[in-house]
Design a protein around this motif. Structure first.
Motif, PDB file in Angstrom:
ATOM      1  N   ALA A 191      14.251  13.654   8.820  1.00  0.00           N
ATOM      2  CA  ALA A 191      13.289  13.275   7.777  1.00  0.00           C
ATOM      3  C   ALA A 191      12.156  12.405   8.301  1.00  0.00           C
ATOM      4  O   ALA A 191      12.363  11.528   9.139  1.00  0.00           O
ATOM      5  CB  ALA A 191      14.016  12.535   6.659  1.00  0.00           C
ATOM      6  N   ASP A 192      10.958  12.677   7.778  1.00  0.00           N
ATOM      7  CA  ASP A 192       9.805  11.794   7.991  1.00  0.00           C
ATOM      8  C   ASP A 192       9.942  10.563   7.101  1.00  0.00           C
ATOM      9  O   ASP A 192       9.465   9.486   7.436  1.00  0.00           O
ATOM     10  CB  ASP A 192       8.495  12.489   7.611  1.00  0.00           C
ATOM     11  CG  ASP A 192       8.232  13.744   8.421  1.00  0.00           C
ATOM     12  OD1 ASP A 192       8.660  13.801   9.586  1.00  0.00           O
ATOM     13  OD2 ASP A 192       7.598  14.658   7.875  1.00  0.00           O
ATOM     14  N   ALA A 193      10.563  10.767   5.916  1.00  0.00           N
ATOM     15  CA  ALA A 193      10.717   9.680   4.951  1.00  0.00           C
ATOM     16  C   ALA A 193      11.995   9.874   4.150  1.00  0.00           C
ATOM     17  O   ALA A 193      12.496  10.992   4.012  1.00  0.00           O
ATOM     18  CB  ALA A 193       9.522   9.626   4.012  1.00  0.00           C
ATOM     19  N   LEU A 194      12.490   8.755   3.624  1.00  0.00           N
ATOM     20  CA  LEU A 194      13.674   8.769   2.776  1.00  0.00           C
ATOM     21  C   LEU A 194      13.263   8.383   1.357  1.00  0.00           C
ATOM     22  O   LEU A 194      12.555   7.397   1.166  1.00  0.00           O
ATOM     23  CB  LEU A 194      14.717   7.769   3.274  1.00  0.00           C
ATOM     24  CG  LEU A 194      15.221   7.933   4.704  1.00  0.00           C
ATOM     25  CD1 LEU A 194      16.158   6.797   5.059  1.00  0.00           C
ATOM     26  CD2 LEU A 194      15.910   9.273   4.880  1.00  0.00           C
ATOM     27  N   LEU A 195      13.708   9.158   0.380  1.00  0.00           N
ATOM     28  CA  LEU A 195      13.503   8.822  -1.017  1.00  0.00           C
ATOM     29  C   LEU A 195      14.785   8.138  -1.486  1.00  0.00           C
ATOM     30  O   LEU A 195      15.811   8.778  -1.650  1.00  0.00           O
ATOM     31  CB  LEU A 195      13.214  10.073  -1.846  1.00  0.00           C
ATOM     32  CG  LEU A 195      12.938   9.864  -3.325  1.00  0.00           C
ATOM     33  CD1 LEU A 195      11.745   8.937  -3.543  1.00  0.00           C
ATOM     34  CD2 LEU A 195      12.692  11.185  -4.009  1.00  0.00           C
ATOM     35  N   LYS A 196      14.705   6.826  -1.641  1.00  0.00           N
ATOM     36  CA  LYS A 196      15.879   6.032  -1.973  1.00  0.00           C
ATOM     37  C   LYS A 196      15.856   5.642  -3.439  1.00  0.00           C
ATOM     38  O   LYS A 196      14.794   5.404  -4.008  1.00  0.00           O
ATOM     39  CB  LYS A 196      15.924   4.762  -1.126  1.00  0.00           C
ATOM     40  CG  LYS A 196      16.073   5.026   0.357  1.00  0.00           C
ATOM     41  CD  LYS A 196      16.113   3.718   1.113  1.00  0.00           C
ATOM     42  CE  LYS A 196      16.327   3.941   2.592  1.00  0.00           C
ATOM     43  NZ  LYS A 196      16.460   2.659   3.295  1.00  0.00           N
ATOM     44  N   SER A 209      12.122   4.211  -4.135  1.00  0.00           N
ATOM     45  CA  SER A 209      11.148   3.974  -3.072  1.00  0.00           C
ATOM     46  C   SER A 209      11.130   5.140  -2.093  1.00  0.00           C
ATOM     47  O   SER A 209      12.128   5.828  -1.912  1.00  0.00           O
ATOM     48  CB  SER A 209      11.449   2.668  -2.332  1.00  0.00           C
ATOM     49  OG  SER A 209      12.732   2.723  -1.749  1.00  0.00           O
ATOM     50  N   LEU A 210       9.972   5.338  -1.502  1.00  0.00           N
ATOM     51  CA  LEU A 210       9.800   6.306  -0.429  1.00  0.00           C
ATOM     52  C   LEU A 210       9.531   5.491   0.825  1.00  0.00           C
ATOM     53  O   LEU A 210       8.547   4.747   0.894  1.00  0.00           O
ATOM     54  CB  LEU A 210       8.632   7.254  -0.715  1.00  0.00           C
ATOM     55  CG  LEU A 210       8.423   8.370   0.293  1.00  0.00           C
ATOM     56  CD1 LEU A 210       9.589   9.357   0.267  1.00  0.00           C
ATOM     57  CD2 LEU A 210       7.113   9.108   0.018  1.00  0.00           C
ATOM     58  N   LEU A 249       6.291   3.416   1.646  1.00  0.00           N
ATOM     59  CA  LEU A 249       5.094   4.189   1.329  1.00  0.00           C
ATOM     60  C   LEU A 249       4.790   4.171  -0.170  1.00  0.00           C
ATOM     61  O   LEU A 249       3.639   4.275  -0.571  1.00  0.00           O
ATOM     62  CB  LEU A 249       5.268   5.636   1.794  1.00  0.00           C
ATOM     63  CG  LEU A 249       5.555   5.815   3.288  1.00  0.00           C
ATOM     64  CD1 LEU A 249       5.891   7.263   3.587  1.00  0.00           C
ATOM     65  CD2 LEU A 249       4.370   5.334   4.109  1.00  0.00           C
ATOM     66  N   TRP A 250       5.845   4.066  -0.973  1.00  0.00           N
ATOM     67  CA  TRP A 250       5.705   4.009  -2.429  1.00  0.00           C
ATOM     68  C   TRP A 250       6.944   3.330  -2.983  1.00  0.00           C
ATOM     69  O   TRP A 250       8.046   3.503  -2.458  1.00  0.00           O
ATOM     70  CB  TRP A 250       5.566   5.412  -3.008  1.00  0.00           C
ATOM     71  CG  TRP A 250       5.427   5.437  -4.490  1.00  0.00           C
ATOM     72  CD1 TRP A 250       4.269   5.331  -5.201  1.00  0.00           C
ATOM     73  CD2 TRP A 250       6.472   5.562  -5.456  1.00  0.00           C
ATOM     74  NE1 TRP A 250       4.540   5.387  -6.555  1.00  0.00           N
ATOM     75  CE2 TRP A 250       5.886   5.529  -6.729  1.00  0.00           C
ATOM     76  CE3 TRP A 250       7.855   5.702  -5.370  1.00  0.00           C
ATOM     77  CZ2 TRP A 250       6.629   5.638  -7.907  1.00  0.00           C
ATOM     78  CZ3 TRP A 250       8.591   5.799  -6.537  1.00  0.00           C
ATOM     79  CH2 TRP A 250       7.970   5.770  -7.790  1.00  0.00           C
ATOM     80  N   ARG A 251       6.746   2.575  -4.066  1.00  0.00           N
ATOM     81  CA  ARG A 251       7.882   1.855  -4.639  1.00  0.00           C
ATOM     82  C   ARG A 251       7.635   1.553  -6.112  1.00  0.00           C
ATOM     83  O   ARG A 251       6.521   1.253  -6.518  1.00  0.00           O
ATOM     84  CB  ARG A 251       8.068   0.560  -3.870  1.00  0.00           C
ATOM     85  CG  ARG A 251       8.988  -0.415  -4.518  1.00  0.00           C
ATOM     86  CD  ARG A 251       8.898  -1.781  -3.849  1.00  0.00           C
ATOM     87  NE  ARG A 251      10.204  -2.138  -3.416  1.00  0.00           N
ATOM     88  CZ  ARG A 251      10.503  -2.721  -2.283  1.00  0.00           C
ATOM     89  NH1 ARG A 251       9.569  -3.038  -1.436  1.00  0.00           N
ATOM     90  NH2 ARG A 251      11.730  -3.015  -1.991  1.00  0.00           N
ATOM     91  N   ASP A 252       8.718   1.637  -6.885  1.00  0.00           N
ATOM     92  CA  ASP A 252       8.715   1.168  -8.268  1.00  0.00           C
ATOM     93  C   ASP A 252      10.083   0.535  -8.494  1.00  0.00           C
ATOM     94  O   ASP A 252      11.104   1.222  -8.500  1.00  0.00           O
ATOM     95  CB  ASP A 252       8.477   2.312  -9.251  1.00  0.00           C
ATOM     96  CG  ASP A 252       8.288   1.828 -10.683  1.00  0.00           C
ATOM     97  OD1 ASP A 252       8.720   0.701 -11.009  1.00  0.00           O
ATOM     98  OD2 ASP A 252       7.712   2.585 -11.484  1.00  0.00           O
ATOM     99  N   ASP A 253      10.101  -0.775  -8.668  1.00  0.00           N
ATOM    100  CA  ASP A 253      11.363  -1.507  -8.815  1.00  0.00           C
ATOM    101  C   ASP A 253      11.875  -1.532 -10.245  1.00  0.00           C
ATOM    102  O   ASP A 253      12.961  -2.067 -10.501  1.00  0.00           O
ATOM    103  CB  ASP A 253      11.200  -2.947  -8.307  1.00  0.00           C
ATOM    104  CG  ASP A 253      11.052  -2.988  -6.799  1.00  0.00           C
ATOM    105  OD1 ASP A 253      11.636  -2.116  -6.118  1.00  0.00           O
ATOM    106  OD2 ASP A 253      10.354  -3.887  -6.292  1.00  0.00           O
TER     107      ASP A 253
END
Length: 179
Positions: free
Chosen positions: A85-90, A121-122, A131-135
């Motif tokens: 993966a280039d990124a993880l979507l957690k 988050s990404l 790269l992106w987040r919403d808590d």
């Protein structure tokens, strides 16, 4: 065979035909479309099993699967394993609240509403940069109560599946649009 009314010049017929063609072609627009050539945050995304801090059993499986399905449906992004993966979507499920929104004349619940809050988050794989987040990502769904316990359970599970689908769609759309 071409039908024209008497006295209508051929240029008007041609103009109307051209405008009709333009109108038909214009109807194919897409708002918010994302082309594959544009710079996406990541082309290969992994979605590890979400963490569940709520008391709702197996909700992490349902939400993780919905997010994976949404990523997999994207034409420009591939769902892959964590090591590729280039990124993880957690995701982390923070809370699940259910409450009554409608009662009958005897004060028996007729309808419930459920709200799920999670942190999403990404994260770039190579350096851990967010790269992106919403808590505080939230979604609500309603479902009907019934005296039949099995039907009530089915209504609730169907509502959770709908909620998971809507959450994944909204979150991934926000990631792609940069919100």
């Amino acid at each position: 065979m071409v039908f024209r009314s008497k006295g209508s010049p051929p240029s008007i017929v041609v103009a109307l035909a051209g405008m009709s063609l333009l109108a038909a072609v214009a109807c194919g627009y897409r708002l918010g479309a994302h082309s594959c050539e544009s710079d996406l945050m990541a082309k290969n995304i992994a979605v590890p099993l979400f963490q569940n801090l709520s008391h709702e059993p197996r909700l992490e499986n349902l939400l993780t699967e919905a997010f994976r399905d949404r990523i997999q449906a994207l034409p420009c992004v591939s769902l892959c394993s964590i090591d590729r993966a280039d990124a993880l979507l957690k995701g982390k499920i923070l809370s699940v609240e259910s409450y009554t929104v409608a009662v009958d004349e005897e004060f028996f619940a007729m309808q419930y509403k459920m709200r799920v809050e999670m942190a999403v988050s990404l994260v770039r794989s190579e350096d851990g940069k967010v790269l992106w987040r919403d808590d505080s990502f939230q979604e609500e769904v309603s479902y009907y109560a019934t005296s039949d316990a099995l039907l009530f359970k089915d209504n609730r599970e169907e509502a959770l599946m709908d909620l998971a689908s809507r959450m994944s769609e909204r979150a991934v759309d926000r990631i792609l649009l940069g919100f």
